[in-house]
Structure formats: structure tokens, C-alpha cells
Write an enzyme that holds these catalytic residues in place. Structure first.
Site, PDB file in Angstrom:
ATOM      1  CG  PHE A   4     -10.055  -9.576  11.411  1.00 52.00           C
ATOM      2  CD1 PHE A   4      -8.806  -9.971  11.890  1.00 52.00           C
ATOM      3  CD2 PHE A   4     -10.296  -9.650  10.040  1.00 52.00           C
ATOM      4  CE1 PHE A   4      -7.834 -10.435  11.016  1.00 52.00           C
ATOM      5  CE2 PHE A   4      -9.328 -10.106   9.163  1.00 52.00           C
ATOM      6  CZ  PHE A   4      -8.084 -10.496   9.660  1.00 52.00           C
ATOM      7  CD  GLN A   5      -7.550  -7.382   7.773  1.00 51.70           C
ATOM      8  OE1 GLN A   5      -8.414  -7.155   6.928  1.00 51.70           O
ATOM      9  NE2 GLN A   5      -6.353  -7.864   7.464  1.00 51.70           N
TER      10      GLN A   5
ATOM     11  CD  GLU B 149      -1.713  -2.373   1.598  1.00 51.53           C
ATOM     12  OE1 GLU B 149      -0.522  -2.572   1.945  1.00 51.53           O
ATOM     13  OE2 GLU B 149      -2.594  -3.254   1.656  1.00 51.53           O
TER      14      GLU B 149
ATOM     15  CG  MET C  16      22.058  11.764   4.249  1.00 47.98           C
ATOM     16  SD  MET C  16      23.271  12.859   3.502  1.00 47.98           S
ATOM     17  CE  MET C  16      22.317  13.543   2.162  1.00 47.98           C
TER      18      MET C  16
ATOM     19  CE  LYS D 156     -16.975  -6.862   3.132  1.00 48.31           C
ATOM     20  NZ  LYS D 156     -16.170  -8.047   3.485  1.00 48.31           N
TER      21      LYS D 156
HETATM   22  C1  LIG Z   1      11.815   5.491   5.755  1.00 55.48           C
HETATM   23  C2  LIG Z   1      13.058   6.152   6.201  1.00 55.48           C
HETATM   24  N1  LIG Z   1      13.825   5.591   7.177  1.00 55.48           N
HETATM   25  C3  LIG Z   1      14.964   6.189   7.589  1.00 55.48           C
HETATM   26  C4  LIG Z   1      15.367   7.379   7.051  1.00 55.48           C
HETATM   27  C5  LIG Z   1      16.641   8.055   7.523  1.00 55.48           C
HETATM   28  N2  LIG Z   1      17.604   8.179   6.438  1.00 55.48           N
HETATM   29  C6  LIG Z   1      17.777   9.293   5.708  1.00 55.48           C
HETATM   30  S1  LIG Z   1      18.868   9.144   4.491  1.00 55.48           S
HETATM   31  C7  LIG Z   1      19.189   7.561   4.893  1.00 55.48           C
HETATM   32  C8  LIG Z   1      20.182   6.771   4.116  1.00 55.48           C
HETATM   33  C9  LIG Z   1      19.665   6.402   2.789  1.00 55.48           C
HETATM   34  O1  LIG Z   1      20.454   5.370   2.276  1.00 55.48           O
HETATM   35  P1  LIG Z   1      20.384   4.931   0.768  1.00 55.48           P
HETATM   36  O2  LIG Z   1      18.975   4.814   0.329  1.00 55.48           O
HETATM   37  O3  LIG Z   1      21.244   3.757   0.570  1.00 55.48           O
HETATM   38  O4  LIG Z   1      20.965   6.182   0.022  1.00 55.48           O
HETATM   39  P2  LIG Z   1      22.423   6.816   0.056  1.00 55.48           P
HETATM   40  O5  LIG Z   1      22.406   7.872   1.116  1.00 55.48           O
HETATM   41  O6  LIG Z   1      23.389   5.726   0.364  1.00 55.48           O
HETATM   42  O7  LIG Z   1      22.573   7.369  -1.280  1.00 55.48           O
HETATM   43  C10 LIG Z   1      18.434   7.172   6.002  1.00 55.48           C
HETATM   44  C11 LIG Z   1      18.502   5.865   6.664  1.00 55.48           C
HETATM   45  C12 LIG Z   1      14.530   7.945   6.052  1.00 55.48           C
HETATM   46  N3  LIG Z   1      14.804   9.102   5.472  1.00 55.48           N
HETATM   47  N4  LIG Z   1      13.408   7.305   5.647  1.00 55.48           N
END
Ligand SMILES: Cc1ncc(C[n+]2csc(CCOP(=O)(O)OP(=O)(O)O)c2C)c(N)n1
Lengths: 222, 604
Positions: free
Chosen positions: B154-155, B92, B514, B204
Site C-alpha cells: 500500500f502506497q 506536496e 502562451m 518506516k
Molecule cells: C504544468 C504545465 N502544464 C502545461 C504547460 C504548458 N504551458 C506552457 S505556458 C501555458 C499557458 C499558461 O497559461 P497561464 O498560466 O494562464 O499564463 P498566460 O500564458 O495566460 O499568461 C501552458 C499550458 C506547462 N508549462 N506546465
């Protein structure tokens, strides 16, 4: 290792000399800019439907506005209710509260009330009943009502502005307050001024509509 | 039911005109009325009414996942004909992101559907994402029957409660006769004024319930205030201030793209020779290859954009909410500037940055009015020269050694070179997102589809699907991180099934880069839970899904591999092994001063 980009280092760059306050307002270095919080009453006319209060309280808590009190009750129009908010915020905060409130779907109209607004709150308090005469005297002094008087406890009701309620509570303290319940403030604009725009508009519309045959304008129009 | 299967929903507008046309003659009215009352309603259930409402507003595509409580609506989709294209998603969250991107590309709300409970909660991330970025989305969620609501059935989830803070409006539909109108209203609200997601929760029994009430023409709630027209006097004053400025600057936000105001903005900036910086969501509103473009500002924006913002004396900001990733610390944001802020949402005015000159209204209208009110071109030769100097001082470059490891920026640039200008780029969230924004040269609006406000990893792939469904003739490229890709990789199955010709380029640095960058900079290089040495072989993974997989490691192979991936007719995935040590610069530290962006680690 990463090489980084080229260009002057941060300390080697020319920096602007201006500054802003934490509200984002440009600061005149001569005068500075500070916004002290003030107490403000905001009245919101909302659709009388389930979930409105939780929408408003959700907004308040999510955006961290300082709320002193929040009350809600129906109006003469069964379709709408009035919410009265007392907030303690600096100017920019007050404007935000109003704008954010207005954005909520069931909110029809929002207005900030002036200092002269008529505001009331109510306290119901229960004191020990050892000195009924003295309790009665204090109740009268504050134009209160005795709601219940038993051998052990006396329950009274006081209405008034916030200061009066505080004073009354202080005065009852001597008998030992067992419990108290206090409402938040509820308010209307003073005199001929309308509390919200929507009500004013509705009133005027009702007055100009020829079909209305009752003396009171029909406030039930949609 | 089947007798209605072939009945088409009458265009309510048309019906309306028929009524007025006949009103000249009394007898005709009567016969018309008679006919109307005799005419059989086109809907028989609440669910059919929901579908009729969707068709009334012109919905063509839907993204969703089936389930118990939403089944009646799906059944109505089945029985009322096949002209609505439902794309079954794997998750979803994917449905919500796909609808979000679809809404951005088409300009009309994207629709996502889910069942109650887990279906609805899985949508929540995508709804929150759309809310933060003001993207028009309609979410339709199934709900347990009304007699079970509140009983922890449920759900059952209190979907309206859960989504209250992340929707523009949400509704619990309680009545089969009105459910269609509620859906129509939700649709109108999602796109009116500042767009945003709306949700209708559909118990529903309400969707199964009988009704012969056809949904009305979709309309806004009566008390809803339509967006104001910009105030002429205010515009005149703002134009005077801007024309008088010595260091004028335009800050173009996502609202310029959403308000279809890119053209107006371009004309305005060119005519009055005012440099333009964009926000990240505003990327594409002004061509980045134009000499007046300073590209985008903020935490990882260009050095020159951030210098310009910091030094301007008049900032004409349009359709931006001054997010903290853009402003850095408010105290140091555009500290010398008088701010003219145009926004369609009055609540954005002076929320984060005080606006001396607020202009409330539609972006295109405001810009046009400003255009007519400008008395002259600002006398700003020196300023424009200064802007050029900054561009020369702080160019966006990176080092490219001859061999491995491949630089991620190079991959972005190489792909940009071989794709048309109107190609759509989607991304996940992280370093790869910043490189895509920095090194791809965006020249057209609605070509940059990314998760800005919420920063949702996993946004890129489902968004690419939604964008491709919305614009089958345009090229769609998704830059993803290895971490982000893994979060919604299951949607690859959908791309294969629907044969959506998209190209996914995973900038694989075997880390959630990052986070690792921040750990290295601010947490003493303690790389807790940020390195992914167990990453799957993405090319093989793609093949397992039935897509085409490529692996890229060398500079020499880059052009060919990217070209082959593009040429493949269907979804392809390029697993690009990039330098794991590469970091994103420039960088303004969080809450820092925009003028003090770091160009490398030792400047942080
Ligand atoms: C759903 C979610 N969980 C955690 C984060 C925190 N977060 C921000 S950037 C990042 C790293 C992203 O890694 P990747 O997709 O491998 O990209 P890269 O930075 O290596 O290019 C994380 C964990 C987020 N933005 N979104």
C-alpha cells in the site's frame, strides 16, 4: 489586436555571416566542420552498489548516446566494479559521455581507452550436431572450447575481439545456429598504462603505505 | 522518548575540538573518552537521527505534508522540540516549489517532506524543476517498511527509481544507524559545486528502528571530487582573447547568481566596459538599469540582447548551460563569436555550444581571476555605440489605450514602480512570466524566482510562500497566469494560515495565453483547449481562502489597487483583467535565428 513592437523587420536587419555546426562548433567557411562518429571504448570504475547499472543505462538512454555495448563486473576491490562502454559517437559526443558519466554519484573514475586497448568479448553458441567433426574443426580454428556435445546439439564458446567473434559466428552458420548468447566487450588498457586514474592512485597509495606486508598492494583501501 | 525531548544535539564540531584539545595529556584523553561513552546518545530512533542531522546542518524551516510512511519523522520533529519550523503545505508539489524558492533566497538547501507513494510522486514535479534550474533542495520521503519494498505494498512507489533522472543524488536509507549520516551527506551534496536536489527515501522500519548512533558531522562522500580551481593558464589565454575583442559581450547565467558572483561580475563589466546580456535565470545578476545592460536574451528576450549575441566576436559566458530557449538554433547562435565558457560543472562545457576557451570553476573565482589577467579594456567603442543604437531601434514598448482592456505590461510596470528594489518576484509559466521578466526592472540578484528549465505552471504561488518564509522582511510579489494560478491555488490556504504577507497579481487573460499565442501563430488560430471562459472570480476565491481579494480592470485604478494589495497585511490576490489579445514580443521562433526575432505576429 496586438500592436507589436517597433524596429526594422527581420529581413531589413544586418545579419552576421558566421555559422556553427550542429555540435555548436564555429564553422570556418573554407573548411567546414564535420565530426564523424567513431568507435570508442570507455572504462568507468564505479562503486559496487545496487542501482549503479540502472543509473548508467538511464544516463545513456536519456541522453541518446549511441552505445554498442555495456558490460559490468566486479574488480579486485570488492567495493568497486568496472563498467566498459563501447560507444559510437563523434568527438563532442565522446567527451559528453565521459563528463556525464563522471557526474553520476557512484562513478569513481572514467577514462577513454586508446585504440590499442585489450578488448575481449565472448559468445556461446549452439549449433545442430549433425556434423560433429566439422564443428570441432571450426571450434579449434577459432581457439574455442566445446562446452557441451550431445547427439542433436553442440555448444561452443569463443572468446576474442569483436571481429573474431563475428567471423566465428559466420563460420558456424553453415551448421545452423540454433541460439547464441554474446557478451559486450570488456577491456583494459594495454601494458603499463592504467585503465582508470582511481586505480592508479589507489595502487600508488597502497605502495607508499608502510603497513602493507603482502606483495600485492592492498586494493581494499577506501 | 520524553527524556530526550529537551536534549539538544551537541555541535559535533565543538565535540571535535574538545577531543583534540585534550589529546596533549593521556589521562585526560581517557577520562574524556569515558565521559563520551557514558554520555547518552541524543537519538533513540532513526527518525530522531534524521532530525538531528537536519539540525546539525542548520536547517530552520521545512515544507511538507504528513502521511503514513513519513509519520515517524514528523513524530521526531514533534518530540525533539519546536525549534524547527515546519510549514504544512496543501500539496506536496507546493512543498517542493516552496523549498526550491527558499533554497534560492537563502542559498542553503530548502527541505521538503512527503510520505511514500502519492506523496513522493507529487514531489516529483518540484524536484525535476529544481534539478533543471540547479536549485539546492533536499527531499525526504517516507517509504513502506523494507520487508514490504518490492511487493507493491500500500502506497509503495519506487521513489529512488522514479527520481533517479531528476536528482543530483538519491538514497534509499536502509539502516537506522546510518540514516542520519545519509541525510547529512545529501545536504552537503545538494549545495556543493553545481547545486541540485537530493532525495533520501526513508523506510518506516528504518525511521522507527532503534539506534543510539548520533549522526556525524555532515560530509561529502569520500570519492566525490570537489570543484576544480580555474586553471591559471587557461584564464590568462581567455583574458587575452577578451581584451583583444572588438565586439566583446558577457553572457551572465543563473550560475552567476548561484555562485554569489554578481558583485564580481558588476565590477568586471564596469571596469572593462563590456556590455552584458543575461540569460533568463541570470536576470538580476547585472542591474538592468545600467547603461551596459542589454537585459536578457533568448526566445522572448529583448531585440537588442539578441542582436548583440548574434553579432559579438567574443562571448564570455558564465554559468549558463546554453538552453535552446536561449540559443535558438545552434547553427545561428553567436555565429561569429569565440566562446569563453566558465562553468562549475565540466559537463556543461561544449555540451550545446562549443567553447574555445573553457574555464572550469566557481563563477566568482573565475571572474576575479579574469579581472586580474585582463591586460586592457577592449577597444570596443564602436561596438558599444552599436549596442546603444540597437536599444534605440528595438525599444521594449507596448500600446496603452486610455480605457480597457488593461495591458498586462502596464500592470507589471506599475507594480515595479511602487515596490523596493530588493522585492522578490515569483511567477507561474506563460505569457505573464515573460511580461514580468521583460517589464520589471531587476537590479538585484535573487529577486527573480521563476521556473526556467522545466517551465512549471503553478510554480509561482508556492515559490512566493517559500521566498517569504526565507526572507520575511522582503516584499514578495507573485505574477501569475489564470491557468498557472489554478494549478496550485490551494497553497493560498497555507499563506493565510501562516499569515504570509505576499501579493499575488493574476494577469487574467481568460486563457492559457502562451498556448493560445502559439496556436494563433503556428496552428492557424485553432484555439483547441486554450481558452478558459469558465475561470472563477479570483477575488472571491481569495476571500474564500481567507485572503484579501481585489479586482482590477482600469488603468485609472491600477496604482491604487496595487497599493492597497501591498498594504494589506497578509496574502492578497489582485485579479487583473488584462487584454486577452495581447501577445508576447519580441519572439524568436523555436529553433530559429536569434537575429530574426519577430516584433509582431506578421513577422513570424
Ligand atoms: C504544468 C504545465 N502544464 C502545461 C504547460 C504548458 N504551458 C506552457 S505556458 C501555458 C499557458 C499558461 O497559461 P497561464 O498560466 O494562464 O499564463 P498566460 O500564458 O495566460 O499568461 C501552458 C499550458 C506547462 N508549462 N506546465
Amino acid at each position: 489586436m496586438s500592436q507589436g513592437l517597433s524596429g526594422p523587420r527581420p529581413e531589413a536587419r544586418e545579419m552576421p555571416d558566421g555559422q556553427r555546426s550542429k555540435h555548436g562548433i564555429r564553422i570556418d567557411p573554407q573548411t567546414g566542420a564535420r565530426h564523424e562518429p567513431e568507435r570508442t571504448v570507455i572504462s568507468a570504475l564505479v562503486k559496487h552498489e545496487p542501482g549503479v547499472l540502472s543509473k548508467v543505462s538511464g544516463l545513456v538512454s536519456r541522453r541518446q548516446f549511441n552505445i554498442e555495448s555495456l558490460t559490468v563486473g566486479p574488480t579486485t576491490n570488492p567495493e568497486s566494479a568496472r563498467i566498459t562502454l563501447v560507444i559510437e559517437e563523434p568527438d563532442p559526443g565522446v567527451r559528453q559521455v565521459k563528463r556525464q558519466l563522471k557526474k553520476l554519484m557512484p562513478v569513481i573514475s572514467v577514462r577513454e581507452l586508446g585504440d590499442d586497448a585489450i578488448r575481449r568479448e565472448l559468445v556461446v553458441l549452439k549449433v545442430h550436431g549433425d556434423e560433429p567433426d566439422k564443428v570441432h574443426a571450426i571450434t579449434q580454428m577459432y581457439d574455442g572450447l566445446t562446452l557441451d556435445a550431445g547427439p542433436r546439439t553442440i555448444t561452443v564458446e569463443i572468446t576474442g575481439d569483436e571481429q573474431k567473434i563475428n567471423d566465428a559466428i559466420d563460420a558456424f552458420q553453415q551448421f545452423g545456429i540454433r541460439e547464441l548468447a554474446r557478451t559486450g566487450q570488456t577491456a583494459l588498457a594495454r601494458g603499463e598504462e592504467w585503465t582508470t586514474h582511481a586505480e592508479e592512485e589507489r595502487y600508488e597509495r597502497a605502495c607508499t603505505e608502510p603497513s602493507s606486508n603482502d606483495t600485492e598492494p592492498n586494493t581494499d583501501t577506501k | 522518548m520524553s527524556e530526550h525531548a529537551s536534549t539538544t544535539v551537541p555541535d559535533t564540531d565543538e565535540q571535535h575540538t574538545t577531543d583534540t584539545a585534550t589529546s596533549e595529556s593521556g589521562t585526560e584523553i581517557e577520562s574524556e573518552n569515558e565521559r563520551t561513552s557514558e554520555r547518552q546518545s541524543v537519538v533513540t530512533t532513526g527518525a530522531e537521527s534524521v532530525v538531528a542531522a537536519l539540525r546539525n546542518v542548520g536547517v530552520e524551516d521545512l515544507f511538507g505534508v504528513q502521511g503514513g510512511a513519513i509519520m515517524p519523522v514528523y513524530d521526531a520533529l514533534y518530540s525533539t522540540g519546536s525549534d524547527l519550523n515546519h510549514v504544512t503545505m496543501a500539496h506536496e508539489q507546493g512543498a517542493a516549489h516552496a523549498a526550491d524558492a527558499y533554497g534560492q533566497v537563502t542559498g542553503t538547501p530548502g527541505v521538503c517532506m512527503a510520505t511514500s507513494g502519492p506523496g513522493a510522486t507529487n514531489l516529483a514535479t518540484g524536484i525535476a524543476d529544481a534539478d533543471m534550474d540547479s536549485d539546492p533542495v533536499i527531499a525526504l520521503t517516507g517509504q513502506v517498511p523494507t520487508n514490504l519494498v518490492g511487493n507493491d505494498a500500500f502506497q509503495e512507489t519506487d521513489t529512488v527509481g522514479v527520481t533517479r533522472p531528476i536528482t543530483k543524488a538519491n538514497y534509499f536509507a536502509g539502516d537506522s544507524d546510518t540514516v542520519g549520516d545519509v541525510v547529512g551527506e545529501a545536504f552537503m551534496l545538494a549545495r556543493e559545486g553545481r547545486p541540485g536536489p537530493t532525495l533520501v527515501d526513508l523506510p518506516k522500519d528504518v525511521t522507527l528502528g532503534d539506534t543510539d548512533t548520533d549522526p556525524d558531522t555532515a560530509s561529502l562522500p569520500e570519492y566525490h571530487e570537489i570543484t576544480e580551481e580555474p586553471d591559471e593558464k587557461a584564464v590568462r589565454e581567455a583574458a587575452r582573447v577578451l581584451a583583444d575583442a572588438e565586439k566583446p559581450l558577457i553572457l551572465s547565467g543563473g550560475g552567476v547568481i548561484k555562485g554569489d558572483a554578481s558583485e564580481a561580475l558588476r565590477r568586471f563589466a564596469r571596469e572593462y566596459q563590456i556590455p552584458v546580456v543575461t540569460t533568463m535565470p541570470g536576470i538580476g545578476s547585472f542591474p538592468e538599469d545600467h547603461e551596459l545592460s542589454m537585459e536578457w536574451a533568448g526566445m522572448h528576450g529583448t531585440g537588442y540582447a539578441n542582436m548583440a549575441i548574434s553579432h559579438c566576436d567574443c562571448l564570455f559566458a558564465i554559468g549558463t548551460r546554453f538552453d535552446d530557449r536561449l540559443t535558438g538554433g545552434i547553427e545561428t547562435f553567436a555565429p561569429d563569436a569565440e566562446v569563453i565558457h566558465a562553468d562549475i560543472d565540466p559537463a556543461e562545457i561544449s555540451k550545446n555550444v562549443h567553447a574555445e576557451y573553457p574555464l572550469i570553476g566557481d563563477a566568482a573565482r573565475v571572474i576575479e581571476q579574469m579581472h586580474t589577467e585582463m591586460a586592457c579594456t577592449p577597444d570596443a567603442n564602436e561596438w558599444r555605440e552599436q549596442c546603444v543604437t540597437w536599444k534605440e531601434e528595438y525599444p521594449m514598448t507596448y500600446a496603452t489605450p486610455d480605457d480597457e482592456p488593461l495591458k498586462p505590461q502596464f500592470v507589471v510596470e506599475a507594480m515595479d514602480e511602487i515596490t523596493p528594489d530588493d522585492a522578490i518576484v515569483t511567477t507561474g509559466v506563460g505569457q505573464h512570466q515573460m511580461w514580468a521578466a521583460q517589464y520589471w526592472s531587476f537590479t538585484e540578484p535573487n529577486t527573480w524566482i521563476s521556473s526556467h528549465g522545466l517551465g512549471t505552471m503553478g510554480y509561482g504561488l508556492p515559490a512566493a510562500l517559500g521566498a517569504k518564509v526565507a526572507a520575511p522582511d522582503r516584499e514578495v510579489v507573485c505574477f501569475d497566469g489564470d491557468g498557472s494560478f489554478l494549478m496550485t491555488v490551494e497553497e493560498l490556504s497555507v499563506a493565510v494560515r501562516e499569515n504570509l504577507d505576499i501579493t499575488v497579481i493574476v494577469l487574467n487573460n481568460e486563457a492559457i495565453g502562451m498556448v493560445r499565442q502559439w496556436q494563433d501563430a503556428f496552428f492557424g488560430q485553432r484555439r483547441m483547449a486554450s481558452e478558459y471562459p469558465w475561470i472563477p472570480d479570483f477575488a472571491k476565491l481569495a476571500e474564500a481562502f481567507g485572503a484579501k481579494g481585489f479586482t482590477l480592470r482600469d488603468y485609472d485604478d491600477t496604482a491604487d489597487t496595487l497599493q492597497a494589495a501591498r498594504a494589506y497585511d497578509g496574502p492578497s490576490v489582485v485579479d487583473a483583467y488584462v487584454d486577452p489579445a495581447e501577445n508576447v514580443y519580441p519572439m524568436v521562433s523555436s529553433g530559429g535565428n536569434n537575429a530574426q526575432f519577430a516584433l509582431s505576429e506578421d513577422q513570424l
